[in-house]
Structure formats: C-alpha cells, structure tokens
Design a protein around this motif. Structure first.
Motif, PDB file in Angstrom:
ATOM      1  N   MET A 127       0.844  -1.195   0.000  1.00 36.37           N
ATOM      2  CA  MET A 127       0.000   0.000   0.000  1.00 36.37           C
ATOM      3  C   MET A 127       0.886   1.254   0.000  1.00 36.37           C
ATOM      4  SD  MET A 127      -2.746   1.328   2.863  1.00 36.37           S
ATOM      5  CE  MET A 127      -3.604  -0.241   2.911  1.00 36.37           C
ATOM      6  N   LYS A 128       0.589   2.171  -0.904  1.00 36.21           N
ATOM      7  CA  LYS A 128       1.370   3.409  -0.972  1.00 36.21           C
ATOM      8  C   LYS A 128       1.099   4.257   0.272  1.00 36.21           C
ATOM      9  CE  LYS A 128       2.424   7.337  -3.948  1.00 36.21           C
ATOM     10  NZ  LYS A 128       2.508   8.278  -2.829  1.00 36.21           N
ATOM     11  N   LYS A 129       2.173   4.643   0.943  1.00 38.95           N
ATOM     12  CA  LYS A 129       2.045   5.445   2.160  1.00 38.95           C
ATOM     13  C   LYS A 129       2.079   6.926   1.807  1.00 38.95           C
ATOM     14  CE  LYS A 129       4.721   1.980   4.678  1.00 38.95           C
ATOM     15  NZ  LYS A 129       6.037   1.722   5.308  1.00 38.95           N
ATOM     16  N   PRO A 130       1.134   7.706   2.294  1.00 36.84           N
ATOM     17  CA  PRO A 130       1.209   9.160   2.116  1.00 36.84           C
ATOM     18  C   PRO A 130       2.391   9.734   2.901  1.00 36.84           C
ATOM     19  CG  PRO A 130      -0.990   8.457   2.813  1.00 36.84           C
ATOM     20  CD  PRO A 130      -0.073   7.296   3.008  1.00 36.84           C
ATOM     21  N   THR A 131       2.752  10.955   2.555  1.00 34.97           N
ATOM     22  CA  THR A 131       3.800  11.664   3.284  1.00 34.97           C
ATOM     23  C   THR A 131       3.166  12.510   4.386  1.00 34.97           C
ATOM     24  OG1 THR A 131       5.157  11.762   1.287  1.00 34.97           O
ATOM     25  CG2 THR A 131       5.740  13.261   3.063  1.00 34.97           C
ATOM     26  N   ILE A 132       3.678  12.381   5.595  1.00 34.26           N
ATOM     27  CA  ILE A 132       3.206  13.156   6.744  1.00 34.26           C
ATOM     28  C   ILE A 132       4.249  14.229   7.051  1.00 34.26           C
ATOM     29  CG2 ILE A 132       2.470  13.068   9.156  1.00 34.26           C
ATOM     30  CD1 ILE A 132       0.749  11.344   7.278  1.00 34.26           C
ATOM     31  N   PHE A 133       3.831  15.504   7.185  1.00 35.99           N
ATOM     32  CA  PHE A 133       4.828  16.540   7.462  1.00 35.99           C
ATOM     33  C   PHE A 133       4.764  17.086   8.883  1.00 35.99           C
ATOM     34  CE2 PHE A 133       1.344  19.267   6.087  1.00 35.99           C
ATOM     35  CZ  PHE A 133       1.474  20.424   6.845  1.00 35.99           C
ATOM     36  N   ASN A 134       3.751  16.690   9.637  1.00 36.50           N
ATOM     37  CA  ASN A 134       3.707  17.125  11.041  1.00 36.50           C
ATOM     38  C   ASN A 134       2.707  16.267  11.801  1.00 36.50           C
ATOM     39  OD1 ASN A 134       4.181  18.595  13.370  1.00 36.50           O
ATOM     40  ND2 ASN A 134       2.859  20.299  12.817  1.00 36.50           N
ATOM     41  N   ILE A 135       3.032  15.967  13.038  1.00 40.52           N
ATOM     42  CA  ILE A 135       2.103  15.323  13.970  1.00 40.52           C
ATOM     43  C   ILE A 135       2.031  16.233  15.182  1.00 40.52           C
ATOM     44  CG2 ILE A 135       1.614  13.309  15.392  1.00 40.52           C
ATOM     45  CD1 ILE A 135       3.260  11.637  13.412  1.00 40.52           C
ATOM     46  N   GLN A 136       0.928  16.934  15.303  1.00 40.28           N
ATOM     47  CA  GLN A 136       0.791  17.938  16.367  1.00 40.28           C
ATOM     48  C   GLN A 136      -0.049  17.375  17.503  1.00 40.28           C
ATOM     49  OE1 GLN A 136      -0.324  21.866  15.032  1.00 40.28           O
ATOM     50  NE2 GLN A 136      -1.219  22.374  17.010  1.00 40.28           N
ATOM     51  N   LYS A 137       0.571  17.224  18.650  1.00 40.21           N
ATOM     52  CA  LYS A 137      -0.141  16.707  19.815  1.00 40.21           C
ATOM     53  C   LYS A 137      -0.704  17.861  20.644  1.00 40.21           C
ATOM     54  CE  LYS A 137       2.368  12.349  20.258  1.00 40.21           C
ATOM     55  NZ  LYS A 137       1.323  11.412  20.632  1.00 40.21           N
ATOM     56  N   PHE A 138      -1.701  17.541  21.441  1.00 40.38           N
ATOM     57  CA  PHE A 138      -2.357  18.503  22.333  1.00 40.38           C
ATOM     58  C   PHE A 138      -2.885  19.715  21.567  1.00 40.38           C
ATOM     59  CE2 PHE A 138       0.593  16.092  24.961  1.00 40.38           C
ATOM     60  CZ  PHE A 138      -0.267  15.631  25.939  1.00 40.38           C
ATOM     61  N   SER A 139      -3.432  19.462  20.382  1.00 39.33           N
ATOM     62  CA  SER A 139      -4.040  20.523  19.582  1.00 39.33           C
ATOM     63  C   SER A 139      -5.439  20.818  20.105  1.00 39.33           C
ATOM     64  CB  SER A 139      -4.108  20.092  18.113  1.00 39.33           C
ATOM     65  OG  SER A 139      -4.844  21.022  17.352  1.00 39.33           O
ATOM     66  N   THR A 140      -5.802  22.090  20.117  1.00 41.29           N
ATOM     67  CA  THR A 140      -7.150  22.487  20.553  1.00 41.29           C
ATOM     68  C   THR A 140      -7.862  23.313  19.493  1.00 41.29           C
ATOM     69  OG1 THR A 140      -6.240  24.445  21.659  1.00 41.29           O
ATOM     70  CG2 THR A 140      -6.533  22.464  23.003  1.00 41.29           C
ATOM     71  N   HIS A 141      -7.334  23.325  18.257  1.00 43.82           N
ATOM     72  CA  HIS A 141      -7.913  24.168  17.215  1.00 43.82           C
ATOM     73  C   HIS A 141      -8.459  23.382  16.026  1.00 43.82           C
ATOM     74  CE1 HIS A 141      -6.484  27.776  19.179  1.00 43.82           C
ATOM     75  NE2 HIS A 141      -5.266  27.283  19.235  1.00 43.82           N
ATOM     76  N   ASP A 142      -8.372  22.071  16.067  1.00 42.58           N
ATOM     77  CA  ASP A 142      -8.772  21.261  14.918  1.00 42.58           C
ATOM     78  C   ASP A 142      -9.890  20.306  15.273  1.00 42.58           C
ATOM     79  OD1 ASP A 142      -6.734  22.342  13.169  1.00 42.58           O
ATOM     80  OD2 ASP A 142      -5.297  21.197  14.354  1.00 42.58           O
ATOM     81  N   GLY A 143     -10.875  20.819  16.009  1.00 43.00           N
ATOM     82  CA  GLY A 143     -11.990  20.001  16.458  1.00 43.00           C
ATOM     83  C   GLY A 143     -12.131  20.093  17.965  1.00 43.00           C
TER      84      GLY A 143
END
Length: 259
Positions: free
Chosen positions: A1-17
C-alpha cells in the motif's frame, strides 16, 4: 500500500476540532490558496526546507498505519477526558491514497478514538463516501461561494467543493463550516448573506460555522522553501468580524471566531 507523506504530527491541539486532539498533517494539496500559511503542505513529496536557524531539513516522512496508530493512541487518555480525538488535516487528506486513509480511520474507530477530517472539499466525492462511516466530524472549508473568486485565489473552481458539501449534508454528516475572511475580498455582510442564502436554498445542514480571519504567520516559510511569497491580504478588523458573526447568528447558526 502506498504510504502518504506526513509533514507534522501535532499533539495537544485544541484548534482542529473539539477537545484535546492529535492532528496528523498529510503532505500534498490539489489547490494553491494564495493565503496559505503552510506552504510546506502543498507538494506531495518530501522536500528540503530551511529551519529557523538556517539549517536544511527534510520535510515529510512516511509511516506505516501501525506506527501512526501507535502515536495517536499514546494520548488516548486525553481524548477520553476532553471529548477529543484525532484530526486528519493537510495539505489535503482527501486527496491522498484513500486505502491508507480509510484503514487508518477504521483502526482509530476500532480503538474508540474519534476521527475528524479537515478538508478543502477538492477531492472526488467517492473519497468522502468511503471515509464517511469512520468520521465523526468534517471541518469543511468554504473559501468562496463565487466560483470565479475561488478560481482566482486558489487555482480551482468551487463546483466540486459545493457538490461534496451537498453530499455530506445529505448523508447527515456532522459539519463545521470554516470560512476564511480576507478584508475587502470576502469579509463583507453581503458575502455572508450570499453564503446564508445558498445554504438555505440547498438545505445544507451545518452544526457550526467558524470564522477564520486571515493571518500571515507563515510568510517566512516561503523564503525558507526558496519560494516567492505573493500574499497581499489584510486581516478584517475585529469589529467587522463581530458584525459578520451576528449576521450568521441571526440566521440561526452557532458561530465561533478562530479555530
């Protein structure tokens, strides 16, 4: 399976839901918003970017689904306590390899982790159909109700954006409609009234509207990517944003500023 590229993993976010979240930023986007504050998200492949100290670093890497789920699950206690979860963002997650995205969402659902999708709407409707059973919330960008302006400022018309918004509404998806505000371009009361009229005419159900005033926090990133930044936008005055908020509230919508 082709893996997408991830450019950031932001923990403890309070602005995206709602609640405390982990936001997964997928690299690659089919459009080019002139106000984009994450230009490193636009190209699908990894690329070199100077960090704030002038040192070259590679932006973007691949993860197996197992690796990514492990990172997401590490903070499940915070999701459970706050009503949070994981948000798939970008770039544009809905323009990635959907076999991967769907399997990732299925795994999160199996573990009891709520999934939100942050999307610009420029992706095949079939992709939304596939992800819908595993998604609790769509953070859906409506940049312009006018297709000419959408083409002018993003490089693509908005026919697919409106079509996918109709589809999600018809399927009774939970939708937070997000509206970028650019002074003297789409931040007047007449612009709000056009959106309200269209939503009513098309019987579009949204649970919330988020007003997102323009900011230029990402301008320096263009230089660090050795690109030219052509942004020439102005943030609307706070008083104007408050007036727009009241226009939407008077039409019966729950409204927030920012997010």
């Amino acid at each position: 399976m082709k893996k997408p590229t991830i450019f950031n993993i932001q923990k403890f976010s309070t602005h995206d839901g709602p609640g405390i979240r982990t936001t997964i930023f997928f690299k690659g986007c089919p459009i080019r918003c002139e106000w984009c504050h994450n230009p490193e998200s636009q190209v699908f492949a990894p690329e070199i970017m100077l960090n704030k100290y002038g040192k070259e670093e590679l932006i973007g890497e691949e993860y197996s689904i197992r690796e990514l789920v492990k990172k997401i699950q590490a903070d499940q206690i915070f999701y459970d306590q706050s009503g949070g979860g994981v948000t798939f963002s970008g770039g544009e997650v809905m323009a990635q390899n959907m076999d991967y995205v769907v399997e990732l969402a299925q795994e999160c659902q199996r573990l009891g982790i709520s999934v939100a999708i942050d999307t610009c709407g420029v992706a095949p409707t079939e992709n939304y159909r596939r992800i819908l059973p595993y998604t609790d919330l769509f953070l859906y960008d409506l940049k312009f109700i006018d297709s000419h302006n959408h083409q002018l400022y993003t490089g693509a018309g908005n026919q697919l954006v409106l079509e996918n918004l109709r589809f999600l509404s018809e399927q009774q998806a939970e939708i937070n409609l997000r509206l970028i505000l650019l002074d003297e371009i789409n931040a007047e009361e007449v612009d709000a009234e056009e959106i309200i009229d269209w939503l009513a005419k098309e019987k579009i159900h949204v649970s919330e509207i988020s007003l997102l005033p323009y900011h230029d926090f990402g301008r320096d990133k263009y230089e660090r990517l050795k690109r030219v930044c052509t942004q020439n936008f102005v943030k609307p005055a706070d008083e104007k944003v408050e007036r727009l908020k009241k226009v939407y509230q008077d039409a019966g919508y729950q409204v927030t500023i920012g997010g």
